[in-house]
Structures are given as structure tokens and as C-alpha cells.
Design a protein around this motif. Structure first.
Motif, mmCIF file in Angstrom:
data_model
loop_
_atom_site.group_PDB
_atom_site.id
_atom_site.type_symbol
_atom_site.label_atom_id
_atom_site.label_comp_id
_atom_site.label_asym_id
_atom_site.label_seq_id
_atom_site.Cartn_x
_atom_site.Cartn_y
_atom_site.Cartn_z
ATOM 1 N N ALA A 98 0.813 -1.216 0.000
ATOM 2 C CA ALA A 98 0.000 0.000 0.000
ATOM 3 C C ALA A 98 0.851 1.273 0.000
ATOM 4 N N ASP A 99 2.079 1.212 0.535
ATOM 5 C CA ASP A 99 2.920 2.408 0.628
ATOM 6 C C ASP A 99 3.934 2.486 -0.501
ATOM 7 N N ARG A 100 3.641 1.839 -1.633
ATOM 8 C CA ARG A 100 4.658 1.739 -2.684
ATOM 9 C C ARG A 100 5.030 3.093 -3.286
ATOM 10 N N ARG A 101 4.186 4.134 -3.161
ATOM 11 C CA ARG A 101 4.485 5.414 -3.791
ATOM 12 C C ARG A 101 5.327 6.332 -2.891
ATOM 13 N N LYS A 102 5.705 5.853 -1.701
ATOM 14 C CA LYS A 102 6.466 6.715 -0.802
ATOM 15 C C LYS A 102 7.898 6.910 -1.266
ATOM 16 N N GLY A 103 8.450 5.929 -1.967
ATOM 17 C CA GLY A 103 9.815 6.060 -2.467
ATOM 18 C C GLY A 103 9.835 6.621 -3.874
ATOM 19 N N ARG A 104 11.021 6.930 -4.341
ATOM 20 C CA ARG A 104 11.143 7.512 -5.683
ATOM 21 C C ARG A 104 10.847 6.467 -6.758
ATOM 22 N N THR A 105 11.333 5.253 -6.552
ATOM 23 C CA THR A 105 11.099 4.181 -7.516
ATOM 24 C C THR A 105 10.668 2.935 -6.763
ATOM 25 N N PHE A 106 9.698 2.251 -7.320
ATOM 26 C CA PHE A 106 9.219 1.003 -6.718
ATOM 27 C C PHE A 106 9.287 -0.085 -7.781
ATOM 28 N N ALA A 107 9.802 -1.250 -7.402
ATOM 29 C CA ALA A 107 9.871 -2.381 -8.323
ATOM 30 C C ALA A 107 9.486 -3.651 -7.587
ATOM 31 N N ALA A 108 8.694 -4.478 -8.215
ATOM 32 C CA ALA A 108 8.304 -5.775 -7.650
ATOM 33 C C ALA A 108 8.314 -6.783 -8.787
ATOM 34 N N TYR A 109 8.997 -7.891 -8.564
ATOM 35 C CA TYR A 109 9.160 -8.882 -9.613
ATOM 36 C C TYR A 109 8.527 -10.205 -9.204
ATOM 37 N N ASP A 110 7.793 -10.785 -10.147
ATOM 38 C CA ASP A 110 7.158 -12.088 -9.951
ATOM 39 C C ASP A 110 6.302 -12.094 -8.682
ATOM 40 N N VAL A 111 5.423 -11.083 -8.576
ATOM 41 C CA VAL A 111 4.501 -11.000 -7.446
ATOM 42 C C VAL A 111 3.085 -11.207 -7.960
ATOM 43 N N GLU A 112 2.183 -11.595 -7.067
ATOM 44 C CA GLU A 112 0.793 -11.804 -7.456
ATOM 45 C C GLU A 112 0.023 -10.504 -7.262
ATOM 46 N N ILE A 113 -0.560 -10.004 -8.346
ATOM 47 C CA ILE A 113 -1.367 -8.787 -8.282
ATOM 48 C C ILE A 113 -2.610 -8.987 -9.132
ATOM 49 N N GLY A 114 -3.608 -8.137 -8.899
ATOM 50 C CA GLY A 114 -4.808 -8.160 -9.728
ATOM 51 C C GLY A 114 -4.654 -7.188 -10.881
ATOM 52 N N LEU A 115 -4.934 -7.634 -12.095
ATOM 53 C CA LEU A 115 -4.780 -6.786 -13.276
ATOM 54 C C LEU A 115 -6.100 -6.713 -14.045
ATOM 55 N N GLY A 116 -6.637 -5.510 -14.157
ATOM 56 C CA GLY A 116 -7.789 -5.282 -15.006
ATOM 57 C C GLY A 116 -8.903 -6.278 -14.798
ATOM 58 N N ARG A 117 -9.375 -6.841 -15.921
ATOM 59 C CA ARG A 117 -10.465 -7.804 -15.872
ATOM 60 C C ARG A 117 -9.981 -9.237 -15.774
ATOM 61 N N ILE A 118 -8.659 -9.468 -15.840
ATOM 62 C CA ILE A 118 -8.191 -10.854 -15.917
ATOM 63 C C ILE A 118 -7.966 -11.482 -14.550
ATOM 64 N N GLY A 119 -8.104 -10.686 -13.480
ATOM 65 C CA GLY A 119 -7.958 -11.264 -12.151
ATOM 66 C C GLY A 119 -6.515 -11.282 -11.684
ATOM 67 N N ARG A 120 -6.207 -12.158 -10.749
ATOM 68 C CA ARG A 120 -4.887 -12.186 -10.132
ATOM 69 C C ARG A 120 -3.928 -13.045 -10.947
ATOM 70 N N VAL A 121 -2.777 -12.458 -11.246
ATOM 71 C CA VAL A 121 -1.734 -13.139 -12.009
ATOM 72 C C VAL A 121 -0.386 -12.783 -11.395
ATOM 73 N N ARG A 122 0.639 -13.469 -11.820
ATOM 74 C CA ARG A 122 2.005 -13.120 -11.411
ATOM 75 C C ARG A 122 2.579 -12.170 -12.452
ATOM 76 N N ALA A 123 3.239 -11.126 -11.973
ATOM 77 C CA ALA A 123 3.699 -10.098 -12.893
ATOM 78 C C ALA A 123 4.895 -9.354 -12.310
ATOM 79 N N ASP A 124 5.610 -8.639 -13.196
ATOM 80 C CA ASP A 124 6.651 -7.700 -12.802
ATOM 81 C C ASP A 124 6.081 -6.293 -12.936
ATOM 82 N N LEU A 125 6.397 -5.423 -11.972
ATOM 83 C CA LEU A 125 5.920 -4.036 -12.024
ATOM 84 C C LEU A 125 7.046 -3.105 -11.615
#
Length: 350
Positions: free
Chosen positions: A63-90
Motif C-alpha cells: 500500500a505504501d509503494r508510492r512513498k519512495g522515488r522508484t518502486f519495483a516488484a518482480y514475480d509478485v501476485e497482483i490483480g490486473l484489469g479484468r483478468i484477475g490475479r496473475v504473477r507479474a513484474d511491475l
């Protein structure tokens, strides 16, 4: 709304092959390129002005990912659009000279995490256990039958038993040899729909005769670069796997779906170049999915969630798809949750 950080900035974002979203200080989407439209299954018009959290949904820990200048998360489970929860890099980073504005890039990780040593150890242990069980049992029966023959027992019945058990060993060895076949497949441009029709009819006539099989097809899907026999075997294995997963489920249903994914590219195996893989064929079922402790290792040999499973079906599927230059993935998506096996393939050249 246009964001002219540099001349041509809008056009640069639009041309990027990865999904990109430009977000204002209030967390609202200002720009969304074509790759993000395809990934999230929303148009840019529908996303513009909306809060990014409506389209990219993290667990509470991010939830606090915007507190830093850059945020990166690799191979994590997130919800995307209409496709539901998937593993992704952000990756989310600031835009220079635009305080509070960020660029978010998204990439799903269809291959999942690279197998670790535990997966290899599990495969080796599983191989030993499976071979001990599958070969020791018929050999015990053959030995007993041979002893009875020596004592003058019923020859016809006992020779039939020996033949059956030897055939079982031969069939097991044949399946093991499928993994050592290094002959290249004969790849050619094929319309996948006749193959899907054949698979559906085989399933309805046999192992899935009492399971509804629905369709959600993209009518404009171009020919895929495949080996017809290999793809048929892949789809039969996945549909059979889906039918078996529905045992004891109240709402039993299988869905065959196709889609064209613009901008989708991946490497079929480590060390191989990334290739465009826009042809998507999905086998979706309403079953409970794989046990959580083996979900990341489903495509490893001898890993199975079935009591009588040998753990050879999905690894063979992965091998055949890889030999066609594609990838196959497993996911639990949507509400209610469904099991999704996606086969991503190359488009045939015209």
C-alpha cells in the motif's frame, strides 16, 4: 489529456511494446498505451481519469509503494484489469521535472519462477518413488505367475496376467521416452479451430462425456505455427486434466478460449531469444486448482496433486509446447476462482 514532458512523449509511450501507464500525482491514469489495453482488457478511454488502483490491485503489504522515488516488484501476485490475479513484474518510477507524476510498466511472468534446487530434488525423489511403485508391482505379479506356472497352474490365465503386466511396464517406459525424443517437430501454419473441434469431440465421447464444454473463441485468430499432432496431444492432455480436476465439484464446467495478444513475447526456455507469442489457447475449468505447495512446480516431472498421478502429463505438455517455440502457464484467476492453463504460440508467417 496530453502530457508533453518532451516532444513526442505521447507517441513514445504509445509505441512501447510493454504495458505502460502514466499516472498523475492524484493516482489517476493520464495515458495508457496499446500494450496496457491488451493486458488489462480495458480501452485507454475507459482508464483515463480513473484511479490506477482500480486496474492494478496489490495486496495490503504494497500500500505504501508510492512513498519512495522508484518502486519495483518482480514475480509478485497482483490483480490486473479484468483478468484477475496473475504473477507479474511491475516498475513504478517518477517522471523527471514532473513531481508526483509516475510511469508504471507491467509485464506478466507467464513462465513463472525458474525452477530451484528443491524442485529438482523433488523430481528426482519422485522419479525413484514412481519407478519403484510402477515397476515393482507388476514384476511381483509376473514372479508369482511364473511360480504358479512352475507348479502346474492354469496356463491361460497366468500367461494373460504376465502379458498384461509386461505391457504396463512397456507403456510406462514409452511415456518416459517421450521426454528424451529430441527430433524437431514439423511446424507449419495451421488453423487451430479444427484441432480444437477434434479435441472437444474426443473429450465428449470419452473422459468428459458428462462435463459441459463451452467455447469463447476469437473469430479473427490467424494461423499458428504448430505441429498439428503435438498441439492435439497438448490440448487433449489439458482437457483431460481439467475433466479429472472436476471430480466431486458441483458446478462442473470446462471452457475452451482463444485470443490474440498484441505485444506478447517470451522466451520458450532459458538461453533462447524472446519471440512474439500472440496466439493464446486457454483451457479453463471450475475445479479447485492445484495444491498451493506444488502450484509453482506443476510442469516439473513427477510432481502431481492426484492420489494416483504419476506427474508426467503436464511436463510432457510443457515439452511439446516448448518444442513449438511457445510456453504454457498455470494460474488461478477470476471471481469465482477458476483454473486457467494458457498455451501461447507463435503466429505463422504469411
Amino acid at each position: 489529456m496530453s502530457l508533453q514532458v518532451l516532444p513526442g512523449f505521447d507517441e513514445l509511450v504509445a509505441a512501447m511494446p510493454v504495458a505502460m501507464l502514466v499516472v498523475d500525482p492524484g493516482g489517476r491514469i493520464v495515458l495508457a498505451n496499446a500494450a496496457s489495453e491488451a493486458l488489462l482488457n480495458f480501452s485507454e478511454r475507459a482508464m483515463t481519469g480513473q484511479d490506477i488502483d482500480a486496474f492494478v490491485r496489490f495486496d495490503q503489504g504494497f500500500a505504501d509503494r508510492r512513498k519512495g522515488r522508484t518502486f519495483a516488484a518482480y514475480d509478485v501476485e497482483i490483480g490486473l484489469g479484468r483478468i484477475g490475479r496473475v504473477r507479474a513484474d511491475l516498475v513504478e518510477c517518477d517522471i523527471p521535472e514532473r513531481p508526483g507524476w509516475t510511469i508504471v510498466t507491467l509485464r506478466t511472468t507467464p513462465g513463472g519462477r525458474a525452477p530451484d534446487r528443491r524442485a529438482s530434488a523433488r523430481a528426482a525423489i519422485g522419479a525413484a518413488a514412481m519407478l519403484a511403485h510402477e515397476i515393482k508391482n507388476p514384476l511381483s505379479g509376473i514372479r508369482g505367475a511364473a511360480q504358479l506356472l512352475g507348479d502346474g497352474g492354469g496356463a491361460s490365465t497366468l500367461t494373460s496376467l504376465i502379458t498384461t503386466e509386461v505391457d504396463r511396464i512397456a507403456a510406462l517406459i514409452d511415456r518416459m521416452q517421450d521426454f528424451t525424443d529430441t527430433r524437431p517437430l514439423r511446424l507449419e501454419g495451421r488453423n487451430v479451430y479444427p484441432l480444437l473441434d477434434h479435441v472437444r469431440e474426443v473429450a465428449r465421447a470419452g473422459f468428459a462425456r458428462d462435463v459441459p464444454i463451452d467455447e469463447r473463441f476469437d473469430p479473427s485468430l490467424p494461423p499458428a505455427l504448430v505441429d498439428a499432432d503435438a498441439l492435439t496431444q497438448v490440448l487433449l492432455n489439458l482437457v483431460k486434466n481439467a475433466a479429472e480436476a472436476l471430480d466431486g465439484v458441483e458446478d462442473r464446467r470446462i471452457l475452451l478460449a482463444t485470443a490474440y495478444r498484441h505485444g506478447m513475447a517470451a522466451s520458450a526456455a532459458p538461453g533462447l531469444p524472446r519471440l512474439p507469442l500472440p496466439i493464446e489457447i486457454s483451457v479453463i475449468d471450475s475445479g479447485p486448482g492445484a495444491p498451493a505447495d506444488i502450484a509453482d512446480d506443476l510442469f516439473e516431472p513427477f510432481v502431481s496433486g492426484k492420489a494416483e498421478g504419476r506427474g508426467l502429463g503436464l511436463p510432457l505438455v510443457a515439452k511439446l509446447v516448448r518444442d513449438m517455440g511457445g510456453i504454457v502457464t498455470y494460474a488461478r484467476e477470476g471471481e469465482p476462482r477458476r483454473t486457467v492453463f494458457r498455451v501461447l504460440l507463435q503466429r505463422a508467417k504469411t
